[in-house]
Design an enzyme around this catalytic site. Structure first.
Site, PDB file in Angstrom:
ATOM      1  N   GLN A  98      27.518   7.693 -16.940  1.00 50.79           N
ATOM      2  CA  GLN A  98      28.533   7.362 -17.945  1.00 50.79           C
ATOM      3  C   GLN A  98      29.918   7.551 -17.351  1.00 50.79           C
ATOM      4  OE1 GLN A  98      27.313   9.334 -21.936  1.00 50.79           O
ATOM      5  NE2 GLN A  98      26.149  10.364 -20.354  1.00 50.79           N
ATOM      6  N   VAL A 100      33.223   7.180 -14.982  1.00 52.84           N
ATOM      7  CA  VAL A 100      33.994   6.038 -14.491  1.00 52.84           C
ATOM      8  C   VAL A 100      34.741   6.414 -13.213  1.00 52.84           C
ATOM      9  CG1 VAL A 100      34.243   5.049 -16.806  1.00 52.84           C
ATOM     10  CG2 VAL A 100      35.959   6.682 -16.007  1.00 52.84           C
ATOM     11  N   ASP A 101      34.424   7.610 -12.668  1.00 55.13           N
ATOM     12  CA  ASP A 101      35.232   8.137 -11.565  1.00 55.13           C
ATOM     13  C   ASP A 101      34.806   7.684 -10.168  1.00 55.13           C
ATOM     14  OD1 ASP A 101      32.941   9.700 -10.969  1.00 55.13           O
ATOM     15  OD2 ASP A 101      33.673  11.390 -12.139  1.00 55.13           O
ATOM     16  N   HIS A 116      29.684   2.717 -18.257  1.00 51.07           N
ATOM     17  CA  HIS A 116      30.983   2.633 -18.927  1.00 51.07           C
ATOM     18  C   HIS A 116      32.089   2.052 -18.050  1.00 51.07           C
ATOM     19  CE1 HIS A 116      29.537   5.958 -21.916  1.00 51.07           C
ATOM     20  NE2 HIS A 116      29.001   4.782 -22.137  1.00 51.07           N
ATOM     21  N   CYS A 127      40.679 -12.220 -22.034  1.00 51.49           N
ATOM     22  CA  CYS A 127      39.610 -13.104 -21.550  1.00 51.49           C
ATOM     23  C   CYS A 127      38.637 -12.383 -20.627  1.00 51.49           C
ATOM     24  CB  CYS A 127      40.195 -14.341 -20.863  1.00 51.49           C
ATOM     25  SG  CYS A 127      40.849 -14.012 -19.209  1.00 51.49           S
ATOM     26  N   CYS A 145      47.585 -11.490 -17.375  1.00 48.34           N
ATOM     27  CA  CYS A 145      46.538 -12.320 -16.793  1.00 48.34           C
ATOM     28  C   CYS A 145      47.120 -13.665 -16.363  1.00 48.34           C
ATOM     29  CB  CYS A 145      45.466 -12.516 -17.863  1.00 48.34           C
ATOM     30  SG  CYS A 145      44.200 -13.699 -17.443  1.00 48.34           S
ATOM     31  N   CYS A 148      45.453 -16.469 -18.924  1.00 49.25           N
ATOM     32  CA  CYS A 148      45.716 -16.584 -20.364  1.00 49.25           C
ATOM     33  C   CYS A 148      46.891 -15.746 -20.835  1.00 49.25           C
ATOM     34  CB  CYS A 148      44.456 -16.214 -21.144  1.00 49.25           C
ATOM     35  SG  CYS A 148      44.190 -14.429 -21.263  1.00 49.25           S
ATOM     36  N   SER A 187      26.958  15.481 -22.787  1.00 46.23           N
ATOM     37  CA  SER A 187      26.860  16.110 -24.108  1.00 46.23           C
ATOM     38  C   SER A 187      25.862  15.362 -24.991  1.00 46.23           C
ATOM     39  CB  SER A 187      28.235  16.164 -24.768  1.00 46.23           C
ATOM     40  OG  SER A 187      28.786  14.871 -24.852  1.00 46.23           O
TER      41      SER A 187
HETATM   42  P1  NAD Z   1      31.242  15.027 -22.273  1.00 38.44           P
HETATM   43  O1  NAD Z   1      32.604  15.442 -21.852  1.00 38.44           O
HETATM   44  O2  NAD Z   1      31.020  14.651 -23.685  1.00 38.44           O
HETATM   45  O3  NAD Z   1      30.228  16.244 -21.967  1.00 38.44           O
HETATM   46  C1  NAD Z   1      30.215  16.959 -20.766  1.00 38.44           C
HETATM   47  C2  NAD Z   1      28.980  17.837 -20.749  1.00 38.44           C
HETATM   48  O4  NAD Z   1      28.867  18.432 -19.472  1.00 38.44           O
HETATM   49  C3  NAD Z   1      29.000  18.976 -21.770  1.00 38.44           C
HETATM   50  O5  NAD Z   1      27.781  18.965 -22.462  1.00 38.44           O
HETATM   51  C4  NAD Z   1      29.127  20.245 -20.900  1.00 38.44           C
HETATM   52  O6  NAD Z   1      28.405  21.328 -21.449  1.00 38.44           O
HETATM   53  C5  NAD Z   1      28.504  19.792 -19.602  1.00 38.44           C
HETATM   54  N1  NAD Z   1      28.996  20.453 -18.392  1.00 38.44           N
HETATM   55  C6  NAD Z   1      30.265  20.817 -18.094  1.00 38.44           C
HETATM   56  N2  NAD Z   1      30.336  21.325 -16.844  1.00 38.44           N
HETATM   57  C7  NAD Z   1      29.071  21.275 -16.334  1.00 38.44           C
HETATM   58  C8  NAD Z   1      28.496  21.629 -15.072  1.00 38.44           C
HETATM   59  N3  NAD Z   1      29.238  22.135 -14.082  1.00 38.44           N
HETATM   60  N4  NAD Z   1      27.167  21.427 -14.902  1.00 38.44           N
HETATM   61  C9  NAD Z   1      26.390  20.910 -15.888  1.00 38.44           C
HETATM   62  N5  NAD Z   1      26.889  20.555 -17.100  1.00 38.44           N
HETATM   63  C10 NAD Z   1      28.202  20.727 -17.313  1.00 38.44           C
HETATM   64  O7  NAD Z   1      30.814  13.887 -21.298  1.00 38.44           O
HETATM   65  P2  NAD Z   1      29.779  12.694 -21.434  1.00 38.44           P
HETATM   66  O8  NAD Z   1      28.514  13.186 -22.036  1.00 38.44           O
HETATM   67  O9  NAD Z   1      29.779  12.056 -20.119  1.00 38.44           O
HETATM   68  O10 NAD Z   1      30.351  11.641 -22.478  1.00 38.44           O
HETATM   69  C11 NAD Z   1      31.667  11.303 -22.724  1.00 38.44           C
HETATM   70  C12 NAD Z   1      32.314  10.052 -22.163  1.00 38.44           C
HETATM   71  O11 NAD Z   1      33.248  10.559 -21.264  1.00 38.44           O
HETATM   72  C13 NAD Z   1      31.577   9.081 -21.346  1.00 38.44           C
HETATM   73  O12 NAD Z   1      31.679   7.889 -22.029  1.00 38.44           O
HETATM   74  C14 NAD Z   1      32.371   8.922 -20.021  1.00 38.44           C
HETATM   75  O13 NAD Z   1      32.643   7.566 -19.766  1.00 38.44           O
HETATM   76  C15 NAD Z   1      33.636   9.632 -20.268  1.00 38.44           C
HETATM   77  N6  NAD Z   1      34.240  10.492 -19.228  1.00 38.44           N
HETATM   78  C16 NAD Z   1      34.055  10.266 -17.902  1.00 38.44           C
HETATM   79  C17 NAD Z   1      34.623  11.132 -16.956  1.00 38.44           C
HETATM   80  C18 NAD Z   1      34.392  10.872 -15.494  1.00 38.44           C
HETATM   81  O14 NAD Z   1      34.229   9.729 -15.088  1.00 38.44           O
HETATM   82  N7  NAD Z   1      34.302  11.913 -14.660  1.00 38.44           N
HETATM   83  C19 NAD Z   1      35.372  12.229 -17.359  1.00 38.44           C
HETATM   84  C20 NAD Z   1      35.536  12.439 -18.741  1.00 38.44           C
HETATM   85  C21 NAD Z   1      34.956  11.575 -19.652  1.00 38.44           C
HETATM   86 ZN    ZN Z   2      43.051 -13.498 -19.473  1.00 38.16          ZN
END
Ligand code: NAD
Ligand code: ZN
Length: 247
Positions: A98, A100-101, A116, A127, A145, A148, A187
């Protein structure tokens, strides 16, 4: 616990790992939820939505520029690297993230489904055409863009937006066919990603959750490992590799 887990999963061939922001927390990327999450400071509804972008595109871009900057200065941690080792260990392996990093790519995992999107890509808000723009976007002069004239936005899935159906279908397919399913640092509240462990479980997979906190899927996990992913996953792969060397 580790010994029992290794014994349980080592005979299997198909492994799927789902990751969330928690896997990158030890690299210094803030999570959205949990104690030190990003959302403590900003409300997601105010920033990561299309309506926010339409109302205040400059604020949304300021926030994404800040997040990109944060992410540019971080590196994969031992959890990301261990997942790449797991990919080599199992016969078939899929990583569904999930995040995006882009850190899983940097750690050289090969079969990745990015649910994501990716924060380093941009697209047209109207578009959907992709744009590779490496530089920061000037929030007060958002590029348009060339097809468009729509405003350029980050190519990530915002709250309330649909996931690409081919991508989500592939994620469900892989989860249905997993022998072993890991849910790591998520989470497990954002759907449809949060349904994947359930789907895997219903199709007979052993479900392993690695999360420092309990989540809505903890009850269905065969194993809940209350550890940091960057500490636990390297231990796990070390044990799995021992089996190889013991023949
Ligand atoms: P979330 O922030 O909702 O949950 C993070 C979970 O990780 C929590 O349950 C927490 O208890 C657990 N956690 C924290 N540190 C940990 C560790 N060291 N080891 C194991 N578990 C640990 O994140 P999510 O569930 O990914 O959902 C939220 C949305 O956040 C996603 O849609 C995502 O696209 C986006 N997001 C992405 C990034 C990224 O790309 N790094 C950062 C923040 C949010
Ligand atoms: Zn466009």
């Amino acid at each position: 616990m580790l010994e029992k887990l290794v014994k349980t999963i080592s005979p299997y061939h198909r492994c799927v790992v789902l990751t969330g922001a928690g896997i990158s927390a030890e690299s210094g990327v803030p999570t959205f939820r949990g104690k030190e999450g990003l959302w403590g400071k900003f409300k997601p509804e105010e920033l990561a939505t299309m309506s926010a972008f339409m109302a205040n595109p400059e604020v949304v871009w300021e926030w994404y520029n800040w997040r990109r900057e944060l992410m540019e200065n971080v590196e994969p941690n031992p959890g990301h690297w261990a997942i790449s080792e797991m990919e080599k260990w199992f016969d078939e392996f899929t990583l569904i993230t999930q995040n995006v990093d882009g850190l899983h790519r940097l750690a050289r995992t090969r079969h990745i489904i990015e649910l994501h999107g990716n924060i380093y890509r941009n697209k047209c808000a109207d578009c959907n055409q992709s744009f590779e723009i490496k530089d920061d976007i000037d929030p007060n002069n958002i590029p348009r863009c060339d097809k468009c004239e729509g405003k350029i936005r980050p190519d990530v899935v915002w709250f309330g937006e649909m996931l690409d159906s081919r991508i989500i279908d592939e994620a469900f397919y892989q989860s249905e066919h997993a022998d072993v399913f890991f849910s790591v640092g998520t989470s497990a509240v954002v759907h449809p990603a949060a349904s994947l462990p359930l789907v895997a479980k219903n199709h007979g997979a052993v479900v392993v959750e690695v999360n420092i906190e309990e989540t809505p899927i903890t009850y269905l996990a065969d194993f809940h490992i209350p550890s940091k992913s960057g500490e636990f996953l390297p231990e796990l792969i070390k044990e799995l590799k021992k089996i190889d060397s013991e023949g």
